[in-house]
Design a protein around this motif. Structure first.
Motif, short mmCIF file in Angstrom:
data_model
loop_
_atom_site.label_atom_id
_atom_site.label_comp_id
_atom_site.label_asym_id
_atom_site.label_seq_id
_atom_site.Cartn_x
_atom_site.Cartn_y
_atom_site.Cartn_z
N ILE A 86 0.85 -1.21 0.00
CA ILE A 86 0.00 0.00 0.00
C ILE A 86 0.88 1.25 0.00
O ILE A 86 1.82 1.37 0.79
N ILE A 87 0.55 2.18 -0.90
CA ILE A 87 1.23 3.47 -0.92
C ILE A 87 0.56 4.33 0.16
O ILE A 87 -0.67 4.45 0.15
N GLU A 150 -0.35 9.72 -12.70
CA GLU A 150 -1.19 8.60 -13.15
C GLU A 150 -2.24 8.26 -12.09
O GLU A 150 -3.39 7.98 -12.42
N ILE A 151 -1.82 8.30 -10.83
CA ILE A 151 -2.77 8.03 -9.73
C ILE A 151 -3.89 9.06 -9.74
O ILE A 151 -5.07 8.74 -9.61
N PHE A 180 -4.12 3.30 -3.15
CA PHE A 180 -3.49 2.54 -4.23
C PHE A 180 -2.34 1.71 -3.67
O PHE A 180 -1.75 2.07 -2.64
N GLY A 181 -2.05 0.60 -4.37
CA GLY A 181 -0.96 -0.25 -3.91
C GLY A 181 -0.20 -0.79 -5.11
O GLY A 181 -0.67 -0.74 -6.24
N ARG A 182 0.99 -1.28 -4.81
CA ARG A 182 1.88 -1.77 -5.87
C ARG A 182 1.85 -3.31 -5.87
O ARG A 182 2.09 -3.93 -4.83
N ILE A 188 0.90 -0.17 -10.27
CA ILE A 188 0.09 0.43 -9.22
C ILE A 188 -1.39 0.22 -9.56
O ILE A 188 -1.84 0.54 -10.67
N VAL A 189 -2.14 -0.34 -8.61
CA VAL A 189 -3.58 -0.58 -8.82
C VAL A 189 -4.37 -0.06 -7.62
O VAL A 189 -3.84 0.09 -6.52
N LEU A 190 -5.66 0.15 -7.87
CA LEU A 190 -6.57 0.52 -6.79
C LEU A 190 -6.62 -0.61 -5.76
O LEU A 190 -6.73 -1.78 -6.13
#
Ligand code: TMP
Length: 237
Positions: A86-87, A150-151, A180-182, A188-190
């Motif tokens: 998680i970011i 992008e986010i 968002f997480g990697r 990177i996705v929701l």
């Protein structure tokens, strides 16, 4: 099948999945907290409702080309997701002014934001999730400038898709929070959840609040309201 508990948050527990090493099981709890955990309660059925609701929203977003960690709903309170790192950013999108932005910056309640306003908060309970700017976000996380943009673009796309979804069930999407997480490959996705815990939703006919504000403000029955949202989503499909 779940293995060891990896993490327990305020609203969910995270378990490792026994079947695949890059997958996790999210178990939605009945607990509700507000004001960084200062207000707490537990509501029978809340975990099931948020699991069911988010297990309808993520596939809807997939249909709109929004990639997320969601794989499938497993049972009443659990869903299978891809593991992400998680970011530590809470990405808030606002269509109408309410909540913290009214208190913080003095916007009049219900001021429309067009284009929608994006705010970043640093996900850090010890610091009370402070509002930060882009430069802070680049210093406090491992994302690049390009990824941050992008986010933000993704958050606006999600807003467009979600507004349409909620309008179709007579709800206005006022604002919401995303995380968002990697994935292991770096994409990177929701992540996290999209539910009435993380969105403000107002009935388009009555203006009634149909989200966690009923608990935050003590103005209604959280389970009744979440049940109504689930029923409207079910009736739609
Ligand atoms: P705010 O107006 O309190 O900043 O909230 C903006 C949106 O973010 C609102 O839809 C509620 C959601 N939110 C969360 O999901 N988690 C939080 O911890 C906070 C403070 C807000």
């Amino acid at each position: 099948m779940k293995a060891e508990l990896v993490y327990e948050g305020k609203a969910k527990k995270v378990y490792r999945s026994k079947s695949a090493k890059d997958q996790l099981i999210l178990s939605y709890k009945n607990d509700a907290t507000a004001f960084n955990g200062k207000k707490k309660a537990s509501f029978m059925g809340k975990g099931r409702l948020n699991n069911e609701i988010s297990a309808r929203i993520f596939p809807y977003l997939h249909e709109h080309r929004i990639k997320s960690h969601f794989i499938e709903r497993l049972n009443e309170t659990e869903q299978l997701v891809y593991e992400t790192k998680i970011i530590p950013l809470e990405v808030v999108v606002r269509n109408l002014a309410t909540g913290s932005i009214v208190k913080r910056l003095g916007f009049e309640e219900k001021t429309p934001f067009n284009p929608p306003l994006i705010e970043l908060f640093y996900k850090n309970d010890d610091l009370d999730d402070p509002l930060i700017n882009d430069d802070h976000a680049l210093l406090l996380t491992d994302i690049t400038y390009k990824e941050l943009n992008e986010i933000k673009a993704k958050a606006l796309e999600i807003n467009t898709a979600l507004r349409e979804l909620f309008q179709s069930i007579n709800l206005e999407l006022i604002d919401f929070k995303l995380e968002f997480g990697r994935l292991q490959d770096g994409m990177i996705v929701l992540s996290d959840e999209v539910s009435p815990d993380t969105c403000r939703l107002w009935d388009r006919t009555t203006s009634e609040k149909m989200d966690k504000d009923v608990f935050r403000q003590g103005i209604g029955d959280l389970v009744e309201v979440y049940e109504e949202i689930l029923q409207r989503l079910e009736a739609r499909s």
